[in-house]
Design a protein around this motif. Structure first.
Motif, PDB file in Angstrom:
ATOM      1  N   THR A  35       0.666  -1.404  -0.051  1.00 48.40           N
ATOM      2  CA  THR A  35       0.064  -0.068   0.068  1.00 48.40           C
ATOM      3  C   THR A  35       0.870   1.496  -0.076  1.00 48.40           C
TER       4      THR A  35
ATOM      5  N   SER B 248      -4.021   6.153  -9.589  1.00 56.50           N
ATOM      6  CA  SER B 248      -5.693   5.654  -8.333  1.00 56.50           C
ATOM      7  C   SER B 248      -6.323   6.107 -10.038  1.00 56.50           C
TER       8      SER B 248
ATOM      9  N   ILE C  92      -3.291   7.926  -2.733  1.00 54.11           N
ATOM     10  CA  ILE C  92      -3.307   6.750  -2.578  1.00 54.11           C
ATOM     11  C   ILE C  92      -2.727   6.256  -1.316  1.00 54.11           C
ATOM     12  N   GLN C  93      -2.087   6.585  -1.258  1.00 56.40           N
ATOM     13  CA  GLN C  93      -0.562   5.408  -0.078  1.00 56.40           C
ATOM     14  C   GLN C  93      -1.268   6.190   1.547  1.00 56.40           C
TER      15      GLN C  93
ATOM     16  N   LEU D  40      -5.038   7.368   2.666  1.00 53.92           N
ATOM     17  CA  LEU D  40      -6.044   6.534   2.845  1.00 53.92           C
ATOM     18  C   LEU D  40      -6.378   6.517   4.443  1.00 53.92           C
TER      19      LEU D  40
ATOM     20  N   ILE E 110      -9.317  10.330  -1.150  1.00 53.79           N
ATOM     21  CA  ILE E 110      -9.113   9.882  -1.569  1.00 53.79           C
ATOM     22  C   ILE E 110      -9.156  10.912  -2.451  1.00 53.79           C
TER      23      ILE E 110
ATOM     24  N   ARG F  37      -7.097  -1.791   4.684  1.00 51.20           N
ATOM     25  CA  ARG F  37      -6.785  -0.685   4.143  1.00 51.20           C
ATOM     26  C   ARG F  37      -6.169  -1.168   2.573  1.00 51.20           C
TER      27      ARG F  37
ATOM     28  N   SER G 253      -7.203   0.319  -0.481  1.00 51.20           N
ATOM     29  CA  SER G 253      -5.731   0.163  -2.265  1.00 51.20           C
ATOM     30  C   SER G 253      -5.982  -0.275  -2.821  1.00 51.20           C
ATOM     31  N   LYS G 254      -6.765  -1.234  -3.117  1.00 60.10           N
ATOM     32  CA  LYS G 254      -6.452  -2.462  -3.944  1.00 60.10           C
ATOM     33  C   LYS G 254      -8.199  -1.890  -5.031  1.00 60.10           C
TER      34      LYS G 254
ATOM     35  N   ARG H 103      -7.214   1.721  -6.886  1.00 60.90           N
ATOM     36  CA  ARG H 103      -6.313   1.363  -7.427  1.00 60.90           C
ATOM     37  C   ARG H 103      -6.526   0.952  -9.259  1.00 60.90           C
TER      38      ARG H 103
END
Lengths: 437, 437
Positions: A7, A14, A28-29, A31, A51, A98, A102-103, A106
């Motif tokens: 992450t 993103s 995005i790192q 969050l 975000i 988290r 994050s995924k 992306r």
């Protein structure tokens, strides 16, 4: 550093375009979490994740049921009005959520369309204090602040003998903690001039801010148990910006022998966003104690704490006066500092707080204490910058201050930078002084 | 005294026979509140009112719908798991409920059969902390305690100059407040002998109790508002007994400059029963300040406060050691005092606490501070009774104490007596020291 995971990867992008703009607080790192709702709506507050310039509504995400296992369970907890349930779940759940968020954010995520339906522009939302803060404790971890303030209150005895052994802290008031945007009347109270025979009553004349971090506890401990220094960080959900407003003239008269009271409990302001401990992994730093200084007692000592117990969280404070607003001028920066200067780490605060068996509950908050840096210009309060009101501070527009005036808005920002990683930010905490009632 | 009404009438008798026995804590003139459930049941806690050796289950009463208007509304609030809703309703509702319960419990009441179905023997119930205590503040209102303790901590400067002007208080920890019956391990922490160069870590060696009253706020105030001294008592729901356990050796090392912290927050114990402010009306007393003493600033001054602001609540503390339990001996009395000695009244505490705009919420609690009387024998802590551990106290069975030993149970009682009125009592608060973990 083993605390780094996918992450934190600087190469992540993103599909939310504003998250990829250089300098955003919320790539995005990051969050971070908040409790929010649409501005002026009657909706219940619910958890959200920042975000770019958007908020991901965790209620929408939870109801879409796109995550699984711990992540889905955590999203459902995060959909509640306050974040306490999520905080109480513990690190495995926070981390799973988290990673799932994050995924999903992306580029190329299969969940993009669901997440798109969960986005609300930050410009369109309002925030609440993100959790029920059952108890709030304020620490005093900047030795530069403790020394400078100690010199003003006790010229002959600035730094007390316990300071280098005990992570000094005291209990604060939770009822008067508000979220960024809070305004409050100038407090009134008793003050006494050094040469007066009796105190007098009236509005505070030495109103101040304190530049602090707030540290939110996640899962707590049972009364009678201690959280060891090895386990301490695992109980910390995350960090916010925190302004511990202070009435210095009230404080000077009331604080002995039991500590500050009415000088502090009229208002305290938190930023809406909580940056998680996991998000801060790349910005950790070694914590060290000079060899000639007292070394911590064993219960406050661990190899991990030495290697990575400090956090290089940079913080700044700005003042926006009524005149600046009227003249359309930007707020004036007063100072800048970093939490890496802290004499004690977060892990040491948590362990010390529970070493006697005192219990934490999810959502309890620790204040870091005013984070003044080693240089005078890095002081985290006007008390220090004006040397106890003896020197005048000239702002960018020519206005002068020793302490806060009615109409002053104080703005604090925080951010982290590290080689090889994206910059992340805390957003801001803002608060405004109204005239005394 | 206009605060007296028909519920205080000494001639009232209840159809609950145990309420008419001389010396009971809970005659029909008292009617205190608690949160309770049947022992070892999985029921939700609910509000109850003490009568003789019984508890009136407010959930049963509320569901029977025998009261009307404010009284019925208050009974429904009182049926909840915690008393905060009832507390938040305000004085008119508390008073209406008190009158309705008083009438229903009187000999000849038309509601006797309903109330009979709502009775549970006190022997068969267990209690919880009666409300969610959002914030807890401890005051320091006994000048005898402040002087005696000040002498031990600061021999050259026992009573600080602010004491006679400022109702000194500080914030406490609410998470570790438990109800009577609480036990806790002896706290561990840092202590430093005066001649040592460094502190050491280990179990507290000077563990103490403090004999206090707890004062529960009812309806609160908005942040930024002040509760005037004229309005202050109307916001006070009632009083309980309160043991503010204290680790004196931790306290001596940690308390400067921000006040006691780990020395206090490992455990604090409240009695289950809250005696309402209204029930205490016959036991009020004049509050006065000797003419040669500083007189209160105007915001802390009112005619009513002078005439009837004090409460003659008598309190005693007893110690039951493991040996006494093994030998089937009664607990040994350590001291006895009264809240009438308080340097500041409850109204002054409430007004001072809010004069800067700090907000109260229903269920917030104030500690009175240790209530030591003017005589050495009336001291409310072992620290005072043993003169800082310099003198040994011999108990009735020959055991000796300077501070608390493992296994010691501390029992505090409280009661009120006044010519022409029934005696009423507070029940007791008990707590036991377990060995350090």
């Amino acid at each position: 550093m083993s605390l780094i995971n996918e992450t934190h990867d600087v190469n992540l992008k993103s599909w939310v375009a504003s998250a990829n703009v250089a300098g955003t607080d919320f790539p995005i790192q990051n969050l971070p979490f908040a409790a929010f709702r649409r501005k002026n709506s009657a909706d219940a507050f619910r958890g959200g994740v920042a975000i770019g310039d958007q908020v991901v509504d965790l209620k929408v995400v939870a109801e879409a049921n796109i995550f699984s296992g711990d992540a889905q369970h955590a999203a459902e907890a995060g959909a509640e009005e306050k974040l306490n349930t999520l905080m109480g779940l513990g690190n495995a759940y926070w981390s799973a959520l988290r990673l799932a968020v994050s995924k999903a954010l992306r580029e190329g995520s299969e969940h993009q369309s669901v997440l798109e339906s969960a986005l609300v522009a930050q410009d369109d939302v309002e925030y609440s204090v993100p959790c029920h803060i059952g108890d709030y404790t304020d620490f005093y971890t900047s030795i530069y602040h403790a020394t400078a303030v100690g010199r003003l209150f006790r010229p002959d005895n600035p730094l007390l003998p316990n300071y280098k052994w005990v992570p000094i802290g005291y209990h604060g008031r939770s009822s008067s903690i508000g979220v960024s945007g809070q305004s409050f009347p100038r407090p009134k109270g008793q003050t006494k001039a050094p040469d007066a025979t009796a105190p007098s009553f009236g509005p505070c004349k030495r109103l101040d801010y304190e530049l602090e971090l707030g540290i939110y506890l996640g899962n707590g401990n049972a009364l009678g148990d201690t959280i060891s220094i090895e386990d301490a960080e695992g109980h910390v959900f995350g960090f916010c910006l925190f302004n511990d407003w202070s009435a210095r003239d009230l404080q000077a008269w009331e604080y002995q022998p039991l500590g500050p009271f009415l000088a502090k409990n009229f208002a305290s302001t938190v930023s809406p966003w909580i940056v998680t401990t996991e998000a801060l992994a790349p910005y950790r730093a070694q914590w060290h104690r000079d060899a000639e200084e007292p070394q911590p007692l064993e219960y406050l000592e661990s190899a991990h704490n030495r290697e990575a117990g400090a956090f290089d969280i940079q913080m700044s404070v700005l003042l926006e006066s009524e005149k600046m607003r009227a003249d359309n001028q930007p707020a004036a920066k007063l100072s800048e500092s970093s939490f890496r200067h802290s004499y004690w780490t977060v892990a040491q605060m948590v362990t010390h707080h529970t070493v006697n068996g005192c219990n934490f509950q999810p959502g309890d908050m620790l204040g870091s204490g005013t984070q003044s840096g080693p240089e005078h210009e890095e002081a985290g309060s006007l008390l220090e910058l004006s040397r106890g009101g003896k020197e005048t501070i000239t702002l960018a527009n020519g206005e002068e201050r020793k302490f806060l005036e009615d109409g002053d808005k104080v703005i604090m920002n925080g951010w982290c930078e590290a080689e090889g990683y994206n910059r992340i930010g805390f957003g801001s905490v803002e608060g405004t002084v109204l005239p005394a009632k």
